[in-house]
Design a protein around this motif. Structure first.
Motif, mmCIF file in Angstrom:
data_model
loop_
_atom_site.group_PDB
_atom_site.id
_atom_site.type_symbol
_atom_site.label_atom_id
_atom_site.label_comp_id
_atom_site.label_asym_id
_atom_site.label_seq_id
_atom_site.Cartn_x
_atom_site.Cartn_y
_atom_site.Cartn_z
ATOM 1 N N LEU A 74 10.465 -4.562 -1.470
ATOM 2 C CA LEU A 74 11.522 -3.965 -0.661
ATOM 3 C C LEU A 74 11.932 -2.613 -1.230
ATOM 4 C CD1 LEU A 74 13.637 -4.094 1.604
ATOM 5 C CD2 LEU A 74 15.140 -5.313 0.004
ATOM 6 N N ALA A 75 12.103 -2.545 -2.555
ATOM 7 C CA ALA A 75 12.483 -1.276 -3.186
ATOM 8 C C ALA A 75 11.418 -0.209 -2.935
ATOM 9 C CB ALA A 75 12.694 -1.478 -4.685
ATOM 10 N N GLU A 76 10.164 -0.616 -2.969
ATOM 11 C CA GLU A 76 9.072 0.332 -2.708
ATOM 12 C C GLU A 76 9.089 0.791 -1.254
ATOM 13 O OE1 GLU A 76 5.793 -2.046 -3.963
ATOM 14 O OE2 GLU A 76 6.580 -2.161 -6.003
ATOM 15 N N HIS A 77 9.345 -0.126 -0.332
ATOM 16 C CA HIS A 77 9.431 0.245 1.080
ATOM 17 C C HIS A 77 10.578 1.228 1.312
ATOM 18 C CE1 HIS A 77 6.997 -3.139 3.204
ATOM 19 N NE2 HIS A 77 6.413 -2.736 2.100
ATOM 20 N N GLU A 78 11.695 1.006 0.639
ATOM 21 C CA GLU A 78 12.835 1.920 0.768
ATOM 22 C C GLU A 78 12.442 3.326 0.305
ATOM 23 O OE1 GLU A 78 16.558 -1.195 0.149
ATOM 24 O OE2 GLU A 78 15.593 -0.284 -1.601
ATOM 25 N N GLN A 79 11.683 3.402 -0.798
ATOM 26 C CA GLN A 79 11.250 4.699 -1.305
ATOM 27 C C GLN A 79 10.276 5.374 -0.345
ATOM 28 O OE1 GLN A 79 12.337 6.556 -3.562
ATOM 29 N NE2 GLN A 79 10.726 8.088 -3.787
ATOM 30 N N VAL A 80 9.368 4.585 0.224
ATOM 31 C CA VAL A 80 8.442 5.140 1.223
ATOM 32 C C VAL A 80 9.228 5.696 2.406
ATOM 33 C CG1 VAL A 80 6.655 4.556 2.924
ATOM 34 C CG2 VAL A 80 6.474 3.679 0.585
ATOM 35 N N TYR A 81 10.208 4.936 2.876
ATOM 36 C CA TYR A 81 11.006 5.382 4.013
ATOM 37 C C TYR A 81 11.761 6.676 3.679
ATOM 38 C CZ TYR A 81 14.798 5.933 7.265
ATOM 39 O OH TYR A 81 15.692 6.494 8.157
ATOM 40 N N ARG A 82 12.352 6.750 2.489
ATOM 41 C CA ARG A 82 13.105 7.958 2.117
ATOM 42 C C ARG A 82 12.204 9.200 2.146
ATOM 43 N NH1 ARG A 82 15.971 4.348 -1.440
ATOM 44 N NH2 ARG A 82 14.410 4.672 -3.091
ATOM 45 N N CYS A 83 10.999 9.059 1.610
ATOM 46 C CA CYS A 83 10.065 10.194 1.590
ATOM 47 C C CYS A 83 9.613 10.554 3.000
ATOM 48 C CB CYS A 83 8.852 9.859 0.718
ATOM 49 S SG CYS A 83 9.248 9.629 -1.030
ATOM 50 N N LEU A 84 9.411 9.546 3.835
ATOM 51 C CA LEU A 84 9.030 9.781 5.224
ATOM 52 C C LEU A 84 10.157 10.483 5.964
ATOM 53 C CD1 LEU A 84 6.941 9.263 7.489
ATOM 54 C CD2 LEU A 84 8.035 7.034 7.850
ATOM 55 N N ALA A 85 11.397 10.066 5.726
ATOM 56 C CA ALA A 85 12.549 10.665 6.395
ATOM 57 C C ALA A 85 12.724 12.134 5.996
ATOM 58 C CB ALA A 85 13.809 9.877 6.076
ATOM 59 N N LEU A 86 12.288 12.471 4.772
ATOM 60 C CA LEU A 86 12.332 13.869 4.324
ATOM 61 C C LEU A 86 11.216 14.700 4.951
ATOM 62 C CD1 LEU A 86 13.024 13.376 0.507
ATOM 63 C CD2 LEU A 86 14.604 14.333 2.198
ATOM 64 N N ARG A 87 10.281 13.991 5.605
ATOM 65 C CA ARG A 87 9.108 14.634 6.212
ATOM 66 C C ARG A 87 8.315 15.423 5.175
ATOM 67 N NH1 ARG A 87 13.062 14.329 10.022
ATOM 68 N NH2 ARG A 87 12.494 13.865 12.183
ATOM 69 N N ASP A 88 8.259 14.879 3.966
ATOM 70 C CA ASP A 88 7.496 15.510 2.876
ATOM 71 C C ASP A 88 6.173 14.755 2.727
ATOM 72 O OD1 ASP A 88 6.394 16.147 0.314
ATOM 73 O OD2 ASP A 88 8.348 16.924 -0.296
ATOM 74 N N PRO A 89 5.063 15.294 3.208
ATOM 75 C CA PRO A 89 3.805 14.544 3.205
ATOM 76 C C PRO A 89 3.292 14.191 1.812
ATOM 77 C CG PRO A 89 3.443 16.819 3.880
ATOM 78 C CD PRO A 89 4.927 16.613 3.847
ATOM 79 N N LEU A 90 3.476 15.078 0.845
ATOM 80 C CA LEU A 90 2.978 14.792 -0.501
ATOM 81 C C LEU A 90 3.771 13.665 -1.154
ATOM 82 C CD1 LEU A 90 2.221 18.375 -1.890
ATOM 83 C CD2 LEU A 90 0.639 16.680 -0.962
ATOM 84 N N LEU A 91 5.097 13.734 -1.036
ATOM 85 C CA LEU A 91 5.930 12.667 -1.595
ATOM 86 C C LEU A 91 5.665 11.341 -0.885
ATOM 87 C CD1 LEU A 91 9.471 14.262 -2.196
ATOM 88 C CD2 LEU A 91 7.828 13.450 -3.913
ATOM 89 N N ALA A 92 5.540 11.409 0.439
ATOM 90 C CA ALA A 92 5.326 10.189 1.217
ATOM 91 C C ALA A 92 3.980 9.553 0.882
ATOM 92 C CB ALA A 92 5.405 10.502 2.710
ATOM 93 N N GLU A 93 2.950 10.364 0.757
ATOM 94 C CA GLU A 93 1.632 9.830 0.409
ATOM 95 C C GLU A 93 1.661 9.185 -0.972
ATOM 96 O OE1 GLU A 93 -3.047 11.233 0.024
ATOM 97 O OE2 GLU A 93 -1.450 12.739 -0.072
ATOM 98 N N SER A 94 2.310 9.852 -1.919
ATOM 99 C CA SER A 94 2.416 9.311 -3.273
ATOM 100 C C SER A 94 3.169 7.990 -3.276
ATOM 101 C CB SER A 94 3.120 10.321 -4.186
ATOM 102 O OG SER A 94 3.306 9.795 -5.484
ATOM 103 N N ALA A 95 4.264 7.926 -2.515
ATOM 104 C CA ALA A 95 5.063 6.697 -2.460
ATOM 105 C C ALA A 95 4.278 5.555 -1.841
ATOM 106 C CB ALA A 95 6.354 6.946 -1.680
ATOM 107 N N MET A 96 3.522 5.842 -0.765
ATOM 108 C CA MET A 96 2.732 4.796 -0.107
ATOM 109 C C MET A 96 1.621 4.294 -1.019
ATOM 110 S SD MET A 96 2.236 2.822 2.466
ATOM 111 C CE MET A 96 2.993 3.459 3.972
ATOM 112 N N ARG A 97 0.903 5.210 -1.646
ATOM 113 C CA ARG A 97 -0.181 4.797 -2.532
ATOM 114 C C ARG A 97 0.365 3.999 -3.724
ATOM 115 N NH1 ARG A 97 -5.180 7.019 -1.562
ATOM 116 N NH2 ARG A 97 -5.247 8.799 -0.115
ATOM 117 N N SER A 98 1.511 4.443 -4.239
ATOM 118 C CA SER A 98 2.135 3.730 -5.358
ATOM 119 C C SER A 98 2.539 2.323 -4.941
ATOM 120 C CB SER A 98 3.362 4.514 -5.843
ATOM 121 O OG SER A 98 4.029 3.825 -6.881
ATOM 122 N N HIS A 99 3.082 2.188 -3.729
ATOM 123 C CA HIS A 99 3.482 0.870 -3.220
ATOM 124 C C HIS A 99 2.281 -0.058 -3.091
ATOM 125 C CE1 HIS A 99 4.646 -2.349 -0.612
ATOM 126 N NE2 HIS A 99 4.070 -1.810 0.456
#
Length: 230
Positions: free
Chosen positions: A194-219
């Motif tokens: 759940l904590a990882e999903h929250e982080q993925v969502y936060r990065c997605l909401a920022l519309r930052d592709p690099l952060l979002a990709e990193s968060a998804m791969r990390s999850h």
């Protein structure tokens, strides 16, 4: 190429390893009721990785050839309990499945960032909140976990990517993957997810592709560590 050769090549790695262990049992190297060597030693003997061997042993447990006793080891079952062979529909290798998901969904979320809309983000956030409610109520979280990943894929506007993400996720319902989930997943692991999903969502909401990709791969790496390589 002969039909026999084609059949062998299409067998997944864990099935090939299970064949080798089953052959050792059948030829009497390990007698009924005896314990197999420790995982590290057996993997070295067979020349395979421990995660692949673990998948093979769980497949053998499903078919009734061995019994895995947590904290004790893996034991050869009675002949009366053994079935004739491994079902064809055992499913994909969980470790290969998670590797594939990491590659696919890392790219999917980059495209989702480009096409993100307030409505799409709200749907992803709703999946996170539904997961939170499931965990608090002690319910199975898997359906809303799936929904989270599929809704991110839907934000790309690409129906092929949506189908691929859903299909790979649904491989977790195969016999091998389900058996591993029952052994390894629980409330502590879902809180981490759940904590990882929250982080993925936060990065997605920022519309930052690099952060979002990193968060998804990390999850997905963390999910593999919890589920596939404990």
């Amino acid at each position: 190429m002969t039909d026999t050769a084609k059949t062998f090549e299409t067998r997944r790695l864990y099935q090939q390893i299970a064949d080798k262990v089953r052959a050792l049992i059948q030829q009497g190297d390990y007698r009924e009721g005896s314990r197999l060597p420790p995982e590290r030693d057996l993997a070295q003997q067979l020349g395979v990785s421990r995660p692949s061997l673990r998948e093979a042993l769980i497949a053998l447990e499903i078919e009734g050839s061995v019994e895995i006793r947590m904290g004790s080891g893996v034991y050869v079952c009675s002949r009366a309990l053994r079935r004739s062979g491994m079902p064809v529909s055992m499913g994909e290798s969980p470790q290969e499945l998670m590797q594939a998901r990491g590659v696919l969904e890392g790219g999917v979320i980059v495209l989702a960032c480009v096409h993100a809309t307030p409505e799409g983000l709200a749907r992803v956030q709703a999946s996170v909140e539904a997961m939170r409610a499931d965990i608090a109520a002690g319910r199975d979280v898997l359906e809303h976990d799936r929904e989270f990943h599929v809704r991110i894929a839907e934000m790309t506007g690409n129906s092929v990517l949506v189908s691929l993400v859903a299909a790979l996720f649904d491989e977790r319902r195969g016999p091998l993957a389900t058996h591993m989930r029952k052994r390894l997943e629980g409330q502590p692991t879902w809180h981490e997810a759940l904590a990882e999903h929250e982080q993925v969502y936060r990065c997605l909401a920022l519309r930052d592709p690099l952060l979002a990709e990193s968060a998804m791969r990390s999850h997905i790496r963390a999910a593999a560590d919890r589920w596939v390589i404990p």
